[in-house]
Motif scaffolding. Sequence first.
Motif, PDB file in Angstrom:
ATOM      1  N   ASP A 189      47.583  -3.334  49.838  1.00 21.71           N
ATOM      2  CA  ASP A 189      46.279  -2.670  49.738  1.00 21.71           C
ATOM      3  C   ASP A 189      45.134  -3.674  49.749  1.00 21.71           C
ATOM      4  O   ASP A 189      44.098  -3.438  50.381  1.00 21.71           O
ATOM      5  CB  ASP A 189      46.199  -1.817  48.466  1.00 21.71           C
ATOM      6  N   LEU A 190      45.304  -4.780  49.052  1.00 17.21           N
ATOM      7  CA  LEU A 190      44.262  -5.807  49.028  1.00 17.21           C
ATOM      8  C   LEU A 190      44.026  -6.383  50.421  1.00 17.21           C
ATOM      9  O   LEU A 190      42.881  -6.539  50.858  1.00 17.21           O
ATOM     10  CB  LEU A 190      44.628  -6.918  48.044  1.00 17.21           C
ATOM     11  N   ILE A 191      45.103  -6.694  51.129  1.00 19.50           N
ATOM     12  CA  ILE A 191      44.979  -7.253  52.478  1.00 19.50           C
ATOM     13  C   ILE A 191      44.325  -6.233  53.411  1.00 19.50           C
ATOM     14  O   ILE A 191      43.437  -6.573  54.197  1.00 19.50           O
ATOM     15  CB  ILE A 191      46.364  -7.696  53.017  1.00 19.50           C
ATOM     16  N   ARG A 192      44.735  -4.984  53.310  1.00 17.74           N
ATOM     17  CA  ARG A 192      44.139  -3.913  54.126  1.00 17.74           C
ATOM     18  C   ARG A 192      42.647  -3.751  53.854  1.00 17.74           C
ATOM     19  O   ARG A 192      41.878  -3.363  54.723  1.00 17.74           O
ATOM     20  CB  ARG A 192      44.838  -2.584  53.837  1.00 17.74           C
ATOM     21  N   ASN A 193      42.231  -4.064  52.640  1.00 12.98           N
ATOM     22  CA  ASN A 193      40.829  -3.892  52.243  1.00 12.98           C
ATOM     23  C   ASN A 193      40.012  -5.170  52.331  1.00 12.98           C
ATOM     24  O   ASN A 193      38.929  -5.249  51.760  1.00 12.98           O
ATOM     25  CB  ASN A 193      40.768  -3.298  50.834  1.00 12.98           C
ATOM     26  N   GLY A 194      40.508  -6.179  53.028  1.00 17.09           N
ATOM     27  CA  GLY A 194      39.690  -7.345  53.325  1.00 17.09           C
ATOM     28  C   GLY A 194      39.949  -8.609  52.541  1.00 17.09           C
ATOM     29  O   GLY A 194      39.327  -9.632  52.803  1.00 17.09           O
ATOM     30  N   ILE A 195      40.843  -8.568  51.561  1.00 18.80           N
ATOM     31  CA  ILE A 195      41.191  -9.811  50.865  1.00 18.80           C
ATOM     32  C   ILE A 195      42.050 -10.631  51.819  1.00 18.80           C
ATOM     33  O   ILE A 195      42.974 -10.117  52.452  1.00 18.80           O
ATOM     34  CB  ILE A 195      41.954  -9.505  49.546  1.00 18.80           C
ATOM     35  N   SER A 196      41.757 -11.910  51.932  1.00 18.29           N
ATOM     36  CA  SER A 196      42.465 -12.764  52.890  1.00 18.29           C
ATOM     37  C   SER A 196      43.878 -13.105  52.436  1.00 18.29           C
ATOM     38  O   SER A 196      44.792 -13.195  53.252  1.00 18.29           O
ATOM     39  CB  SER A 196      41.676 -14.052  53.121  1.00 18.29           C
ATOM     40  N   ASP A 197      44.048 -13.343  51.139  1.00 20.27           N
ATOM     41  CA  ASP A 197      45.376 -13.606  50.596  1.00 20.27           C
ATOM     42  C   ASP A 197      45.366 -13.297  49.111  1.00 20.27           C
ATOM     43  O   ASP A 197      44.313 -13.280  48.474  1.00 20.27           O
ATOM     44  CB  ASP A 197      45.806 -15.056  50.840  1.00 20.27           C
ATOM     45  N   TYR A 198      46.565 -13.083  48.579  1.00 19.20           N
ATOM     46  CA  TYR A 198      46.736 -12.747  47.174  1.00 19.20           C
ATOM     47  C   TYR A 198      47.838 -13.634  46.619  1.00 19.20           C
ATOM     48  O   TYR A 198      48.905 -13.748  47.215  1.00 19.20           O
ATOM     49  CB  TYR A 198      47.114 -11.270  47.029  1.00 19.20           C
ATOM     50  N   ILE A 199      47.564 -14.272  45.485  1.00 14.43           N
ATOM     51  CA  ILE A 199      48.545 -15.133  44.833  1.00 14.43           C
ATOM     52  C   ILE A 199      48.771 -14.620  43.416  1.00 14.43           C
ATOM     53  O   ILE A 199      47.817 -14.356  42.682  1.00 14.43           O
ATOM     54  CB  ILE A 199      48.058 -16.598  44.747  1.00 14.43           C
ATOM     55  N   VAL A 200      50.034 -14.489  43.051  1.00 14.22           N
ATOM     56  CA  VAL A 200      50.377 -14.090  41.692  1.00 14.22           C
ATOM     57  C   VAL A 200      50.303 -15.324  40.806  1.00 14.22           C
ATOM     58  O   VAL A 200      50.866 -16.370  41.121  1.00 14.22           O
ATOM     59  CB  VAL A 200      51.798 -13.476  41.645  1.00 14.22           C
TER      60      VAL A 200
END
Length: 127
Positions: A99-110
Amino acid sequence: MILRIPIGGFPLSQPTLDAMEALRGDRLLFRCSFDIQHGGLDTAISYLADKVTPNLLIVEMDVPQEEIFTRLEGLANICDPETRVILISPHNDVELFQDLIRNGISDYIVSPITPEKLRDSISKVYE
């Protein structure tokens, strides 16, 4: 590839701050200018409200998962459309990532992160 971009970092935790600071001398990023302000998403929003947003923002947040998108709206309202955003959060959830990537976040790190994880994320964003 050696990047030459302004990077804004907004960590909440000491490990994230340490990882960001460690990248200042990295061979991929040594020509980048870093502006690191401790405080996470809220600090990013207030700090950038009257500034030009850097090419890359690295923002850490620690809020309940159901609040993430609502809180990110404040950042979206002040960012240039071309700004790339790497989000760091403790939620290990594939659907959230998608969802984050679909909404424009380039990458997500836990979180927690290491300098290597952060460097790999930056490399991926600028491939």
